[in-house]
Design a protein around this motif. Structure first.
Motif, PDB file in Angstrom:
ATOM      1  N   SER A  19      65.733  34.145  13.235  1.00 60.29           N
ATOM      2  CA  SER A  19      66.154  34.757  11.991  1.00 60.29           C
ATOM      3  C   SER A  19      65.062  35.632  11.659  1.00 60.29           C
ATOM      4  CB  SER A  19      66.356  33.420  11.053  1.00 60.29           C
ATOM      5  OG  SER A  19      67.399  32.552  11.160  1.00 60.29           O
ATOM      6  N   PRO A  20      65.309  36.423  10.830  1.00 58.68           N
ATOM      7  CA  PRO A  20      64.292  37.353  10.446  1.00 58.68           C
ATOM      8  C   PRO A  20      63.165  36.645   9.635  1.00 58.68           C
ATOM      9  CG  PRO A  20      66.107  37.858   8.852  1.00 58.68           C
ATOM     10  CD  PRO A  20      66.679  36.766  10.039  1.00 58.68           C
ATOM     11  N   LYS A  21      61.937  37.143   9.572  1.00 56.98           N
ATOM     12  CA  LYS A  21      60.598  36.638   8.945  1.00 56.98           C
ATOM     13  C   LYS A  21      60.522  37.224   7.572  1.00 56.98           C
ATOM     14  CE  LYS A  21      56.478  38.128  10.430  1.00 56.98           C
ATOM     15  NZ  LYS A  21      55.454  38.518  11.004  1.00 56.98           N
ATOM     16  N   MET A  22      60.979  36.221   6.758  1.00 57.68           N
ATOM     17  CA  MET A  22      61.291  36.818   5.350  1.00 57.68           C
ATOM     18  C   MET A  22      59.804  36.397   4.758  1.00 57.68           C
ATOM     19  SD  MET A  22      64.178  38.031   5.697  1.00 57.68           S
ATOM     20  CE  MET A  22      64.091  38.626   4.224  1.00 57.68           C
ATOM     21  N   ARG A  23      58.865  35.381   5.130  1.00 52.93           N
ATOM     22  CA  ARG A  23      57.821  35.273   4.320  1.00 52.93           C
ATOM     23  C   ARG A  23      57.046  36.143   4.168  1.00 52.93           C
ATOM     24  NH1 ARG A  23      52.927  32.475   5.615  1.00 52.93           N
ATOM     25  NH2 ARG A  23      53.581  32.330   7.513  1.00 52.93           N
ATOM     26  N   LEU A  24      56.414  36.651   2.864  1.00 43.92           N
ATOM     27  CA  LEU A  24      55.545  37.795   2.597  1.00 43.92           C
ATOM     28  C   LEU A  24      54.090  37.196   1.956  1.00 43.92           C
ATOM     29  CD1 LEU A  24      58.001  40.246   1.217  1.00 43.92           C
ATOM     30  CD2 LEU A  24      57.022  40.203   3.651  1.00 43.92           C
ATOM     31  N   ARG A  25      53.180  37.759   2.179  1.00 43.61           N
ATOM     32  CA  ARG A  25      51.814  37.437   1.550  1.00 43.61           C
ATOM     33  C   ARG A  25      51.972  38.016   0.109  1.00 43.61           C
ATOM     34  NH1 ARG A  25      47.318  40.292   5.443  1.00 43.61           N
ATOM     35  NH2 ARG A  25      47.779  41.855   3.773  1.00 43.61           N
ATOM     36  N   ALA A  26      50.960  37.522  -0.879  1.00 44.52           N
ATOM     37  CA  ALA A  26      50.938  37.892  -2.252  1.00 44.52           C
ATOM     38  C   ALA A  26      51.104  39.260  -2.466  1.00 44.52           C
ATOM     39  CB  ALA A  26      49.733  37.306  -2.783  1.00 44.52           C
ATOM     40  N   THR A 111      47.842  44.775  24.668  1.00 54.14           N
ATOM     41  CA  THR A 111      48.792  43.563  24.173  1.00 54.14           C
ATOM     42  C   THR A 111      48.252  43.170  22.692  1.00 54.14           C
ATOM     43  OG1 THR A 111      49.029  43.020  26.453  1.00 54.14           O
ATOM     44  CG2 THR A 111      49.685  41.383  24.858  1.00 54.14           C
ATOM     45  N   ILE A 112      47.020  43.270  22.461  1.00 56.67           N
ATOM     46  CA  ILE A 112      46.638  42.792  21.054  1.00 56.67           C
ATOM     47  C   ILE A 112      47.080  43.800  19.906  1.00 56.67           C
ATOM     48  CG2 ILE A 112      44.653  43.091  19.593  1.00 56.67           C
ATOM     49  CD1 ILE A 112      44.673  40.351  21.148  1.00 56.67           C
ATOM     50  N   GLY A 113      47.207  45.055  20.271  1.00 55.19           N
ATOM     51  CA  GLY A 113      47.847  46.167  19.446  1.00 55.19           C
ATOM     52  C   GLY A 113      49.279  45.973  19.482  1.00 55.19           C
ATOM     53  N   LEU A 114      49.847  45.728  20.616  1.00 58.79           N
ATOM     54  CA  LEU A 114      51.261  45.631  20.475  1.00 58.79           C
ATOM     55  C   LEU A 114      51.924  44.208  19.707  1.00 58.79           C
ATOM     56  CD1 LEU A 114      54.210  46.146  21.273  1.00 58.79           C
ATOM     57  CD2 LEU A 114      53.652  45.025  23.540  1.00 58.79           C
ATOM     58  N   VAL A 115      51.222  43.188  19.931  1.00 59.13           N
ATOM     59  CA  VAL A 115      51.730  42.028  19.269  1.00 59.13           C
ATOM     60  C   VAL A 115      51.183  41.957  17.889  1.00 59.13           C
ATOM     61  CG1 VAL A 115      50.782  39.592  18.886  1.00 59.13           C
ATOM     62  CG2 VAL A 115      51.366  40.362  21.128  1.00 59.13           C
ATOM     63  N   LEU A 116      50.014  42.563  17.202  1.00 60.46           N
ATOM     64  CA  LEU A 116      49.877  42.767  15.822  1.00 60.46           C
ATOM     65  C   LEU A 116      50.861  43.724  15.294  1.00 60.46           C
ATOM     66  CD1 LEU A 116      45.933  42.935  15.708  1.00 60.46           C
ATOM     67  CD2 LEU A 116      47.403  41.055  15.007  1.00 60.46           C
ATOM     68  N   PHE A 117      51.266  44.575  16.002  1.00 58.61           N
ATOM     69  CA  PHE A 117      52.250  45.520  15.442  1.00 58.61           C
ATOM     70  C   PHE A 117      53.548  44.840  15.388  1.00 58.61           C
ATOM     71  CE2 PHE A 117      55.395  49.263  15.650  1.00 58.61           C
ATOM     72  CZ  PHE A 117      54.785  50.205  14.767  1.00 58.61           C
ATOM     73  N   CYS A 118      54.158  44.078  16.346  1.00 60.74           N
ATOM     74  CA  CYS A 118      55.415  43.437  16.396  1.00 60.74           C
ATOM     75  C   CYS A 118      55.220  42.331  15.181  1.00 60.74           C
ATOM     76  CB  CYS A 118      55.736  42.677  17.498  1.00 60.74           C
ATOM     77  SG  CYS A 118      56.045  43.606  19.030  1.00 60.74           S
ATOM     78  N   ARG A 119      53.972  41.589  14.782  1.00 63.19           N
ATOM     79  CA  ARG A 119      54.045  40.724  13.965  1.00 63.19           C
ATOM     80  C   ARG A 119      53.895  41.269  12.520  1.00 63.19           C
ATOM     81  NH1 ARG A 119      54.305  35.474  13.977  1.00 63.19           N
ATOM     82  NH2 ARG A 119      52.368  35.234  12.668  1.00 63.19           N
ATOM     83  N   SER A 120      53.965  42.478  12.453  1.00 58.64           N
ATOM     84  CA  SER A 120      54.065  43.249  11.192  1.00 58.64           C
ATOM     85  C   SER A 120      55.581  43.503  10.859  1.00 58.64           C
ATOM     86  CB  SER A 120      53.445  44.578  10.836  1.00 58.64           C
ATOM     87  OG  SER A 120      53.745  45.549  11.787  1.00 58.64           O
ATOM     88  N   MET A 121      56.411  43.064  11.899  1.00 58.07           N
ATOM     89  CA  MET A 121      57.970  43.439  11.729  1.00 58.07           C
ATOM     90  C   MET A 121      58.671  42.247  11.237  1.00 58.07           C
ATOM     91  SD  MET A 121      58.300  46.682  12.783  1.00 58.07           S
ATOM     92  CE  MET A 121      56.720  47.009  12.182  1.00 58.07           C
ATOM     93  N   PRO A 122      59.833  42.444  10.381  1.00 56.33           N
ATOM     94  CA  PRO A 122      60.573  41.378  10.052  1.00 56.33           C
ATOM     95  C   PRO A 122      61.366  40.493  11.057  1.00 56.33           C
ATOM     96  CG  PRO A 122      62.108  43.391   9.745  1.00 56.33           C
ATOM     97  CD  PRO A 122      60.493  43.951   9.856  1.00 56.33           C
TER      98      PRO A 122
END
Length: 356
Positions: A19-26, A111-122
């Motif tokens: 499922s998409p990642k809907m949790r957001l920070r403040a 890979t660090i850059g790719l993973v952080l970038f992917c983690r910023s996606m829903p």
């Protein structure tokens, strides 16, 4: 060819069941810190890319750096183009790790850059699956220097979406230490400024000037001669430019429905327009090689668009598996065509693991 299909299929299957990642920070942005699962992804991708053996079109060419590094020390970096990549070669030589050490250090940064970038996606797993056929397989395993630069640029793009302009400039400059062409992305920050414009624009302009003078000025004429004056044609440039133009057009159509902050939306609108202009510029100019090289830095647009598209045209927050499946089928087709019909794909097949 089977290993490449496995590399693609694993994140693709997770993407289909997630499922998409809907949790957001403040602040309305998504948390970036990798959890244990994504730490394992970093390790796995670093191994797959770093421990490849005789894979990639420029495999032999990179040995000249390694051989030359045997007579260098870190003090010599000030005289070298792309000093970051030379530093990896000197380090690997001193540690006795050979080309595998260089590739593994480089793969880790990418890979660090790719993973952080992917983690910023829903949908981070969908973004990762979309990255596998071309960004990881072709770029990371073939264009080592530019792949490292792109990995650091992706961190910078995440920072820019958060309006952290100085951090963006620093990450891009770090990427330019491995491939000078990354410097051309610095002016993009100036186009996204919405507050403190004078101060931020001044900082971006200064960073661009410093980056150009220190990293690019001495070799600018040589690059122009190589990519423009000699009228060198890059095989497959049209297809690669089209691969960026498709998501760019999708963003222009559906971008307002994407769950992006206003700053992120502005950034990806600008990059979409650049991608379309580059695609159109292919036809009346002789700049296919220059456009092809710069198009690599626009590839993250593909991940952004397709990681948001299921929620933009489907039911927001649901799995929307049919849409996800169509996106994965599109990238499976890209992988199939590239492996079987690309001019230089023979340099990637078979995939081998080794040390050297």
């Amino acid at each position: 060819m089977l290993p490449y299909w496995i590399f693609f299929s694993v994140p693709a299957m997770v993407a289909l069941s997630s499922s998409p990642k809907m949790r957001l920070r403040a602040d309305g942005l998504r948390p970036l810190r990798p959890n244990v699962t994504w730490m394992l992804v970093i390790v796995a991708l670093t191994f797959v890319v770093g421990f490849r053996y005789e894979v990639g079109g420029d495999w032999e060419n990179y040995f000249r750096y390694l051989l030359a590094a045997q007579s260098l020390n870190f003090a010599d970096l000030i005289t070298k183009d792309d000093p970051g990549y030379w530093a990896l070669n000197i380090l690997s030589t001193h540690l006795g790790l050979g080309i595998t050490g260089v590739n593994t250090f480089g793969a880790f940064l990418f890979t660090i850059g790719l993973v952080l970038f992917c983690r910023s996606m829903p949908r981070p797993w969908l973004a990762l699956a979309c990255a596998m056929p071309y960004l990881v397989t072709v770029v990371a395993m073939g264009y080592t220097r530019q792949a490292i630069a792109l990995g650091l640029v992706m961190i910078g793009l995440v920072m820019l979406g958060h309006q952290r302009f100085v951090a963006f400039a620093l990450w891009v400059l770090a990427g330019a230490l491995f491939h000078r062409s990354a410097v051309v992305l610095l002016p993009i920050a100036g186009l996204t400024i919405s507050k403190n414009r004078f101060l931020t624009l001044s900082l971006v302009t200064a960073a661009t000037a410093v980056g150009y003078v220190v990293l690019l000025a001495d070799s600018a004429s040589r690059l122009i001669q190589t990519y423009v004056d000699q009228n060198i044609e890059s095989a497959g440039a049209f297809i690669r430019l089209a691969m960026n133009a498709v998501p760019a057009a999708v963003f222009l159509l559906y971008g307002k429905r994407f769950a992006l902050s206003p700053h992120e939306r502005k950034l990806w609108l600008i990059l979409s327009l650049i991608a379309l202009c580059m695609f159109l510029a292919f036809f009346p100019t002789n700049l296919s090689t220059a456009l092809d090289r710069m198009a690599l830095y626009i590839i993250p647009l593909q991940l952004v668009v397709f990681a948001h598209l299921p929620d933009a045209i489907g039911v927001f927050g649901r799995r929307n598996q049919a849409i996800v499946a169509l996106i994965l089928a599109y990238y499976a087709a890209i992988l199939f065509v590239w492996l079987n019909f690309a001019t230089h794909s023979r340099y990637w097949v078979p995939y081998q693991i080794g040390t050297g």
